[in-house]
Each structure stands twice: as C-alpha cells, then as structure tokens.
Design a protein around this motif. Structure first.
Motif, PDB file in Angstrom:
ATOM      1  N   GLN A 177       0.841  -1.188   0.000  1.00  0.00           N
ATOM      2  CA  GLN A 177       0.000   0.000   0.000  1.00  0.00           C
ATOM      3  C   GLN A 177       0.881   1.245   0.000  1.00  0.00           C
ATOM      4  O   GLN A 177       1.795   1.371   0.811  1.00  0.00           O
ATOM      5  CB  GLN A 177      -0.903   0.013   1.225  1.00  0.00           C
ATOM      6  N   VAL A 178       0.601   2.150  -0.909  1.00  0.00           N
ATOM      7  CA  VAL A 178       1.379   3.374  -1.022  1.00  0.00           C
ATOM      8  C   VAL A 178       0.957   4.353   0.059  1.00  0.00           C
ATOM      9  O   VAL A 178      -0.231   4.620   0.241  1.00  0.00           O
ATOM     10  CB  VAL A 178       1.176   4.012  -2.406  1.00  0.00           C
ATOM     11  N   GLN A 179       1.930   4.858   0.793  1.00  0.00           N
ATOM     12  CA  GLN A 179       1.634   5.814   1.841  1.00  0.00           C
ATOM     13  C   GLN A 179       2.762   6.828   1.946  1.00  0.00           C
ATOM     14  O   GLN A 179       3.938   6.479   1.850  1.00  0.00           O
ATOM     15  CB  GLN A 179       1.456   5.107   3.178  1.00  0.00           C
ATOM     16  N   LEU A 180       2.386   8.097   2.153  1.00  0.00           N
ATOM     17  CA  LEU A 180       3.333   9.175   2.389  1.00  0.00           C
ATOM     18  C   LEU A 180       3.031   9.768   3.752  1.00  0.00           C
ATOM     19  O   LEU A 180       1.866  10.045   4.063  1.00  0.00           O
ATOM     20  CB  LEU A 180       3.196  10.263   1.325  1.00  0.00           C
ATOM     21  N   VAL A 181       4.069   9.993   4.540  1.00  0.00           N
ATOM     22  CA  VAL A 181       3.888  10.571   5.871  1.00  0.00           C
ATOM     23  C   VAL A 181       4.832  11.757   6.024  1.00  0.00           C
ATOM     24  O   VAL A 181       6.047  11.608   5.902  1.00  0.00           O
ATOM     25  CB  VAL A 181       4.149   9.539   6.976  1.00  0.00           C
ATOM     26  N   GLU A 182       4.246  12.927   6.288  1.00  0.00           N
ATOM     27  CA  GLU A 182       5.041  14.125   6.538  1.00  0.00           C
ATOM     28  C   GLU A 182       5.276  14.283   8.042  1.00  0.00           C
ATOM     29  O   GLU A 182       4.446  13.886   8.854  1.00  0.00           O
ATOM     30  CB  GLU A 182       4.332  15.395   6.038  1.00  0.00           C
ATOM     31  N   SER A 183       6.400  14.893   8.365  1.00  0.00           N
ATOM     32  CA  SER A 183       6.705  15.226   9.756  1.00  0.00           C
ATOM     33  C   SER A 183       7.667  16.403   9.777  1.00  0.00           C
ATOM     34  O   SER A 183       8.210  16.783   8.734  1.00  0.00           O
ATOM     35  CB  SER A 183       7.316  14.018  10.488  1.00  0.00           C
ATOM     36  N   GLY A 184       7.855  16.958  10.968  1.00  0.00           N
ATOM     37  CA  GLY A 184       8.825  18.021  11.128  1.00  0.00           C
ATOM     38  C   GLY A 184       8.239  19.415  11.258  1.00  0.00           C
ATOM     39  O   GLY A 184       8.975  20.379  11.466  1.00  0.00           O
ATOM     40  N   GLY A 185       6.931  19.530  11.136  1.00  0.00           N
ATOM     41  CA  GLY A 185       6.316  20.834  11.299  1.00  0.00           C
ATOM     42  C   GLY A 185       6.349  21.304  12.746  1.00  0.00           C
ATOM     43  O   GLY A 185       6.711  20.557  13.646  1.00  0.00           O
ATOM     44  N   GLY A 186       5.957  22.551  12.941  1.00  0.00           N
ATOM     45  CA  GLY A 186       5.923  23.094  14.286  1.00  0.00           C
ATOM     46  C   GLY A 186       5.824  24.595  14.277  1.00  0.00           C
ATOM     47  O   GLY A 186       5.567  25.213  13.236  1.00  0.00           O
ATOM     48  N   LEU A 187       6.034  25.178  15.447  1.00  0.00           N
ATOM     49  CA  LEU A 187       6.015  26.615  15.636  1.00  0.00           C
ATOM     50  C   LEU A 187       7.450  27.129  15.673  1.00  0.00           C
ATOM     51  O   LEU A 187       8.281  26.599  16.423  1.00  0.00           O
ATOM     52  CB  LEU A 187       5.298  26.965  16.938  1.00  0.00           C
ATOM     53  N   VAL A 188       7.725  28.157  14.866  1.00  0.00           N
ATOM     54  CA  VAL A 188       9.084  28.689  14.791  1.00  0.00           C
ATOM     55  C   VAL A 188       9.013  30.207  14.704  1.00  0.00           C
ATOM     56  O   VAL A 188       8.042  30.771  14.169  1.00  0.00           O
ATOM     57  CB  VAL A 188       9.833  28.081  13.585  1.00  0.00           C
ATOM     58  N   PHE A 225       3.755  20.868  -1.323  1.00  0.00           N
ATOM     59  CA  PHE A 225       2.727  21.885  -1.495  1.00  0.00           C
ATOM     60  C   PHE A 225       2.390  22.465  -0.125  1.00  0.00           C
ATOM     61  O   PHE A 225       2.701  21.868   0.903  1.00  0.00           O
ATOM     62  CB  PHE A 225       1.465  21.273  -2.113  1.00  0.00           C
ATOM     63  N   ARG A 226       1.740  23.591  -0.121  1.00  0.00           N
ATOM     64  CA  ARG A 226       1.274  24.173   1.141  1.00  0.00           C
ATOM     65  C   ARG A 226      -0.068  24.850   0.927  1.00  0.00           C
ATOM     66  O   ARG A 226      -0.389  25.303  -0.171  1.00  0.00           O
ATOM     67  CB  ARG A 226       2.289  25.156   1.711  1.00  0.00           C
ATOM     68  N   GLN A 227      -0.818  24.888   2.009  1.00  0.00           N
ATOM     69  CA  GLN A 227      -2.120  25.533   1.959  1.00  0.00           C
ATOM     70  C   GLN A 227      -2.327  26.339   3.231  1.00  0.00           C
ATOM     71  O   GLN A 227      -2.350  25.787   4.336  1.00  0.00           O
ATOM     72  CB  GLN A 227      -3.234  24.507   1.799  1.00  0.00           C
ATOM     73  N   TRP A 259      -0.879  11.539  -1.937  1.00  0.00           N
ATOM     74  CA  TRP A 259      -0.684  12.678  -1.033  1.00  0.00           C
ATOM     75  C   TRP A 259      -0.541  12.196   0.405  1.00  0.00           C
ATOM     76  O   TRP A 259      -1.158  11.204   0.812  1.00  0.00           O
ATOM     77  CB  TRP A 259      -1.892  13.618  -1.112  1.00  0.00           C
ATOM     78  N   GLY A 260       0.253  12.953   1.163  1.00  0.00           N
ATOM     79  CA  GLY A 260       0.322  12.721   2.586  1.00  0.00           C
ATOM     80  C   GLY A 260      -0.774  13.486   3.305  1.00  0.00           C
ATOM     81  O   GLY A 260      -1.585  14.181   2.683  1.00  0.00           O
ATOM     82  N   GLN A 261      -0.773  13.392   4.640  1.00  0.00           N
ATOM     83  CA  GLN A 261      -1.840  13.992   5.432  1.00  0.00           C
ATOM     84  C   GLN A 261      -1.544  15.439   5.819  1.00  0.00           C
ATOM     85  O   GLN A 261      -2.433  16.146   6.286  1.00  0.00           O
ATOM     86  CB  GLN A 261      -2.089  13.157   6.695  1.00  0.00           C
ATOM     87  N   GLY A 262      -0.306  15.861   5.656  1.00  0.00           N
ATOM     88  CA  GLY A 262       0.071  17.238   5.927  1.00  0.00           C
ATOM     89  C   GLY A 262       0.679  17.427   7.301  1.00  0.00           C
ATOM     90  O   GLY A 262       0.432  16.664   8.232  1.00  0.00           O
ATOM     91  N   THR A 263       1.492  18.474   7.417  1.00  0.00           N
ATOM     92  CA  THR A 263       2.087  18.866   8.696  1.00  0.00           C
ATOM     93  C   THR A 263       2.024  20.380   8.814  1.00  0.00           C
ATOM     94  O   THR A 263       2.303  21.096   7.850  1.00  0.00           O
ATOM     95  CB  THR A 263       3.534  18.332   8.823  1.00  0.00           C
ATOM     96  N   GLN A 264       1.641  20.865   9.985  1.00  0.00           N
ATOM     97  CA  GLN A 264       1.433  22.300  10.190  1.00  0.00           C
ATOM     98  C   GLN A 264       2.755  23.010  10.452  1.00  0.00           C
ATOM     99  O   GLN A 264       3.533  22.584  11.308  1.00  0.00           O
ATOM    100  CB  GLN A 264       0.491  22.537  11.361  1.00  0.00           C
ATOM    101  N   VAL A 265       2.967  24.094   9.733  1.00  0.00           N
ATOM    102  CA  VAL A 265       4.100  24.984   9.977  1.00  0.00           C
ATOM    103  C   VAL A 265       3.543  26.350  10.340  1.00  0.00           C
ATOM    104  O   VAL A 265       2.763  26.926   9.577  1.00  0.00           O
ATOM    105  CB  VAL A 265       5.011  25.086   8.742  1.00  0.00           C
TER     106      VAL A 265
END
Length: 127
Positions: free
Chosen positions: A1-12, A37-39, A117-123
């Motif tokens: 199963q193809v899966q993408l996982v983002e990580s590393g976001g946060g408050l800076v 991409f970003r939204q 697509w991955g699920q996204g990470t908040q920056v």
C-alpha cells in the motif's frame, strides 16, 4: 500500500528554520517525482518545491527560492524540505505528493498531476 507521511512541522520564530520530512512506504521515493505543497487558511494549495524522479532536477516557487532546499535520502526513502529564513507568510499546512513520472518546470506545481498525497504537517511562523 502506497503511503506518504510528513513530519517536522511546528512553531518557529521568524527567521528560524525547520526541516520537513516526507517518508514513503510501499514504494521507492526515488522512482517518483516528489512535490511539496502548502495551503494557508482561506487560500488555494500551492506548489512549493519538487524533485523529479529521473535526474533529480529541483524546482521552487519564486517566494521560497534561496531559502528552501529540497533533497532526498534514498537509503531512508525520505525527501526533505529544508526551510530557512522562515517568514510569517510561510505559515501553512505542508503536504508532500508523489507521481510515478517525470515533471518539468511547467507542470510540477499542478496539484492534479500527483497521484498520492500525505496527510500534511502544520508549519507556523510567528513571534
């Protein structure tokens, strides 16, 4: 199963740095073109950067050139987005996406080109 996982976001803080990771399972990332991409709230999802599957050519949207760097670690099956000199306007949910074909400078930023697509990470860039 193809899966993408983002990580590393946060408050800076403005001027700070973050490194986002996009790790794949079920396929080899270097066989795919990978885009970031970003939204932001109330805005369309926009292409930030891309690394192509074949030659590893890289592309950036104008607003991040000179500040962001995309690269991949084949051994870890991960694509990274190094973000330096962050600005409040970089605040968004960041997504990685994959396409099993090459894209070029005219097509890499088109959302519909990508298959997974991955699920996204908040920056969040804020003082």
């Amino acid at each position: 199963q193809v899966q993408l996982v983002e990580s590393g976001g946060g408050l800076v803080l403005p001027g700070g740095s973050l490194r986002l990771s996009c790790t794949a399972s079920g396929f080899r990332l270097d066989y795919y073109t990978i885009g970031w991409f970003r939204q932001a709230p109330g805005k369309e999802r926009e292409g930030v950067s891309c690394i192509s599957r074949s030659l590893g050519s890289t592309y950036y949207t104008d607003s991040v050139k000179g500040r962001f760097t995309i690269f991949r670690d084949v051994a870890k099956n991960t694509v990274y987005l190094q973000m330096n000199s962050l600005k409040p306007e970089d605040t968004a949910v960041y997504y990685c996406a994959a396409k099993m074909a090459s894209l070029d400078g005219r097509t890499w930023y088109t959302r519909n080109e990508y298959d997974y697509w991955g699920q996204g990470t908040q920056v969040t860039v804020s003082s």
